[in-house]
Scaffold this active site. Structure first.
Site, PDB file in Angstrom:
ATOM      1  CD  GLN A   1      29.993  93.795  46.200  1.00  0.00           C
ATOM      2  OE1 GLN A   1      31.021  93.601  45.549  1.00  0.00           O
ATOM      3  NE2 GLN A   1      29.664  93.065  47.240  1.00  0.00           N
TER       4      GLN A   1
ATOM      5  CB  SER B   1      34.568  96.464  40.441  1.00  0.00           C
ATOM      6  OG  SER B   1      35.555  96.338  41.418  1.00  0.00           O
TER       7      SER B   1
ATOM      8  CD  GLU C   1      32.954  89.729  47.049  1.00  0.00           C
ATOM      9  OE1 GLU C   1      32.456  89.979  48.155  1.00  0.00           O
ATOM     10  OE2 GLU C   1      33.617  90.548  46.398  1.00  0.00           O
TER      11      GLU C   1
HETATM   12  C1  LIG Z   1      40.337  95.877  43.094  1.00  0.00           C
HETATM   13  C2  LIG Z   1      39.240  96.218  44.075  1.00  0.00           C
HETATM   14  C3  LIG Z   1      37.926  96.140  43.676  1.00  0.00           C
HETATM   15  C4  LIG Z   1      36.903  96.484  44.588  1.00  0.00           C
HETATM   16  N1  LIG Z   1      35.596  96.433  44.155  1.00  0.00           N
HETATM   17  C5  LIG Z   1      34.596  96.819  44.995  1.00  0.00           C
HETATM   18  C6  LIG Z   1      33.249  96.878  44.538  1.00  0.00           C
HETATM   19  O1  LIG Z   1      32.938  96.568  43.379  1.00  0.00           O
HETATM   20  N2  LIG Z   1      32.277  97.299  45.404  1.00  0.00           N
HETATM   21  C7  LIG Z   1      32.572  97.634  46.686  1.00  0.00           C
HETATM   22  O2  LIG Z   1      31.646  97.981  47.423  1.00  0.00           O
HETATM   23  N3  LIG Z   1      33.856  97.613  47.151  1.00  0.00           N
HETATM   24  C8  LIG Z   1      34.871  97.220  46.326  1.00  0.00           C
HETATM   25  N4  LIG Z   1      36.175  97.212  46.778  1.00  0.00           N
HETATM   26  C9  LIG Z   1      36.463  97.686  48.124  1.00  0.00           C
HETATM   27  C10 LIG Z   1      36.922  96.646  49.091  1.00  0.00           C
HETATM   28  O3  LIG Z   1      35.855  95.849  49.507  1.00  0.00           O
HETATM   29  C11 LIG Z   1      37.570  97.411  50.260  1.00  0.00           C
HETATM   30  O4  LIG Z   1      38.750  98.014  49.763  1.00  0.00           O
HETATM   31  C12 LIG Z   1      37.909  96.514  51.405  1.00  0.00           C
HETATM   32  O5  LIG Z   1      36.745  96.065  52.047  1.00  0.00           O
HETATM   33  C13 LIG Z   1      38.801  97.252  52.451  1.00  0.00           C
HETATM   34  O6  LIG Z   1      38.197  98.445  52.827  1.00  0.00           O
HETATM   35  P1  LIG Z   1      38.994  99.831  52.777  1.00  0.00           P
HETATM   36  O7  LIG Z   1      39.626  99.968  51.438  1.00  0.00           O
HETATM   37  O8  LIG Z   1      38.053 100.903  53.227  1.00  0.00           O
HETATM   38  O9  LIG Z   1      40.170  99.695  53.823  1.00  0.00           O
HETATM   39  P2  LIG Z   1      40.054  99.808  55.402  1.00  0.00           P
HETATM   40  O10 LIG Z   1      38.884  99.042  55.875  1.00  0.00           O
HETATM   41  O11 LIG Z   1      40.170 101.235  55.788  1.00  0.00           O
HETATM   42  O12 LIG Z   1      41.356  99.031  55.838  1.00  0.00           O
HETATM   43  C14 LIG Z   1      42.670  99.617  55.764  1.00  0.00           C
HETATM   44  C15 LIG Z   1      43.649  98.616  56.340  1.00  0.00           C
HETATM   45  O13 LIG Z   1      43.331  98.377  57.720  1.00  0.00           O
HETATM   46  C16 LIG Z   1      43.110  96.991  57.947  1.00  0.00           C
HETATM   47  N5  LIG Z   1      42.025  96.814  58.892  1.00  0.00           N
HETATM   48  C17 LIG Z   1      40.788  97.382  58.834  1.00  0.00           C
HETATM   49  N6  LIG Z   1      40.037  96.965  59.856  1.00  0.00           N
HETATM   50  C18 LIG Z   1      40.794  96.087  60.565  1.00  0.00           C
HETATM   51  C19 LIG Z   1      40.569  95.310  61.730  1.00  0.00           C
HETATM   52  N7  LIG Z   1      39.389  95.328  62.346  1.00  0.00           N
HETATM   53  N8  LIG Z   1      41.573  94.515  62.175  1.00  0.00           N
HETATM   54  C20 LIG Z   1      42.775  94.477  61.535  1.00  0.00           C
HETATM   55  N9  LIG Z   1      43.046  95.201  60.428  1.00  0.00           N
HETATM   56  C21 LIG Z   1      42.073  96.001  59.946  1.00  0.00           C
HETATM   57  C22 LIG Z   1      42.708  96.425  56.593  1.00  0.00           C
HETATM   58  O14 LIG Z   1      43.005  95.056  56.496  1.00  0.00           O
HETATM   59  C23 LIG Z   1      43.597  97.255  55.652  1.00  0.00           C
HETATM   60  O15 LIG Z   1      44.885  96.721  55.603  1.00  0.00           O
HETATM   61  C24 LIG Z   1      37.217  96.880  45.903  1.00  0.00           C
HETATM   62  C25 LIG Z   1      38.567  96.954  46.301  1.00  0.00           C
HETATM   63  C26 LIG Z   1      39.569  96.637  45.403  1.00  0.00           C
HETATM   64  C27 LIG Z   1      41.006  96.734  45.864  1.00  0.00           C
END
Ligand SMILES: Cc1cc2nc3c(=O)[nH]c(=O)nc-3n(C[C@H](O)[C@H](O)[C@H](O)COP(=O)(O)OP(=O)(O)OC[C@H]3O[C@@H](n4cnc5c(N)ncnc54)[C@H](O)[C@@H]3O)c2cc1C
Length: 414
Positions: free
Chosen positions: A155, A190, A273
């Protein structure tokens, strides 16, 4: 929202939450459902033998590298017997199984300790999306290889600058003759190392903003313009990856929905999902809790009143989660049911990992061998840190509940 996971009619009345106790079935089901349960149970007992016997418990979060080739073979064996894509309509190669039967399948699968599935991103996310939005040609080309576990998917949503704020995607694609040319970076992808294809959210209208101008592209992974770089995780393993598209190509016809309408399609994928599989996941949780209770007895930690209290709370939390999952799948929990469920299970599982460390005491802080040889509890503790992030972080789920269930003012957005 999508055809195959839509109206959960099968849940009522055949499935009703019963004041359940760990180790017993939580559902009351019809005679046909019980027959279905016997069928899958007998099949698993008869087939998780011989070359597949050693695969019990293999794979799963933090351990996806385990016996991958053998697990692919097992998954193809499952598919050949018709045990993949159960909820898909028969005209798309599925069994058209009721929701109740799908839940039973996941329960029995978890109960048998069969290895973690390898094709779930294709089966649970892309397949239902293609059934709802794909062209006939796309359905004919892609659904059968997903069902037969001949092609694995990943994805391609998240990017370094677009995670929770997914509409900020900047990976770009433009048409060059009859091909899309894709340039950009995805992250946290992933299982990308194993994947044959990726469903990619890309900006196809230069200068467009937010959800407008995005397209949902199906991109082959094994080509010159795609580089996959594994990311080492807290667990020492590398399930997720960085994916670089540098002039990668895919055919112009491999856009799901209309070009520029990818945001709608991408959101539909997010909505499904981990739908019905959540109940199977909870059977795994129950097993973990039972093992932890056993460990507490062995180590003597069960004599500690605080540990006893936390174990009892974990049991109660699991029951509450199950009841809520059933209500959500039955459509009785309202539009924010899935967000509430995600919050319940992610926090519950993290707390279980923390409790496991406390039950073990000081030895939990030392790896049993070099390099980084973790036991199951340490791996659970470390990997469950991710539970509150993926599939929509806890903060994002709370925002959804605040706005949609409580009617609070909308969060300021850029
Ligand atoms: C084990 C694992 C597998 C994954 N697999 C995939 C995959 O296969 N494909 C894929 O595309 N993605 C994947 N992801 C990514 C996942 O979807 C993102 O990590 C997730 O959407 C959070 O985005 P970010 O890591 O950029 O954090 P950010 O969006 O930068 O967030 C950082 C922190 O800020 C907080 N935050 C952000 N915006 C807000 C808001 N508006 N209000 C309050 N708090 C906020 C978040 O909750 C978090 O605590 C995976 C993640 C993990 C951990």
């Amino acid at each position: 929202m999508l055809a195959s996971h839509g109206a959960p009619a099968g849940l009522q009345p055949p499935l009703r939450a019963r004041g359940s106790v760990a180790g017993r079935h939580m559902l009351r089901s019809s005679p046909q459902d019980e027959q279905f349960r016997r069928g899958i149970r007998e099949w698993l007992d008869a087939n998780l033998t011989g070359r597949f016997a050693a695969l019990r418990d293999a794979g799963g979060p933090g351990r996806e590298h385990e016996a991958h080739a053998e697990r692919v073979a097992w998954n193809r064996h499952l598919a050949a017997a018709g045990w993949t894509c159960l909820g898909w309509p028969p005209e798309h190669g599925g069994r058209g199984a009721t929701l109740a039967q799908q839940v039973i399948f996941y329960e029995e699968y978890a109960r048998s300790r069969a290895p973690a599935r390898v094709g779930y991103l294709g089966e649970e996310l892309l397949g239902p999306t293609l059934i709802a939005f794909g062209t006939h040609a796309q359905q004919r080309r892609f659904l059968e290889p997903i069902r037969a576990v001949q092609e694995l998917w990943c994805q391609g949503y998240s990017e370094p600058g677009a995670g929770s704020d997914l509409a900020a995607v900047s990976t770009a694609a433009h048409l060059d003759g009859d091909q899309w040319v894709i340039t950009g970076q995805k992250v946290w992808t992933s299982l990308a190392v194993e994947a044959d294809w990726c469903f990619v959210l890309a900006r196809t209208e230069p200068g467009s903003k937010r959800g407008a101008g995005l397209s949902y592209l199906l991109v082959p992974m094994r080509q010159k313009g795609v580089t996959v770089r594994p990311i080492r995780q807290l667990t020492g393993t590398s399930e997720f990856n960085e994916v670089f598209f540098d002039g990668a190509r895919t055919h112009a016809s491999l856009v799901v929905g209309e070009p520029g309408d990818g945001w709608r399609v991408a959101r539909a994928t997010l909505a499904i999902e981990r739908g019905v599989a959540t109940l199977g996941q909870q059977v795994g949780f129950e097993r973990e809790l039972n093992r932890l209770v056993e460990l507490a007895r062995q180590t003597g930690a069960s004599g500690d009143p605080v540990i006893r209290d936390r174990l009892a709370r974990a049991w109660i939390g699991l029951e509450a989660m199950r009841a809520h999952a059933l209500r959500t799948l039955a459509g009785g929990a309202g539009g924010t049911g899935p967000s509430e469920l995600k919050l319940l299970w992610s926090r519950w599982h993290q707390e279980l990992g923390e409790l496991a460390m406390d039950v073990q005491g000081a030895p939990s802080m030392v790896a049993r061998g070099a390099p980084y040889d973790l036991d199951d509890w340490q791996r659970l503790f470390l990997f469950s840190r991710a539970d509150t992030i993926y599939g929509g972080s806890d903060e994002i789920q709370r925002t959804i509940i605040a706005e949609r269930a409580l009617g609070l003012p909308r969060q300021a957005r850029s």
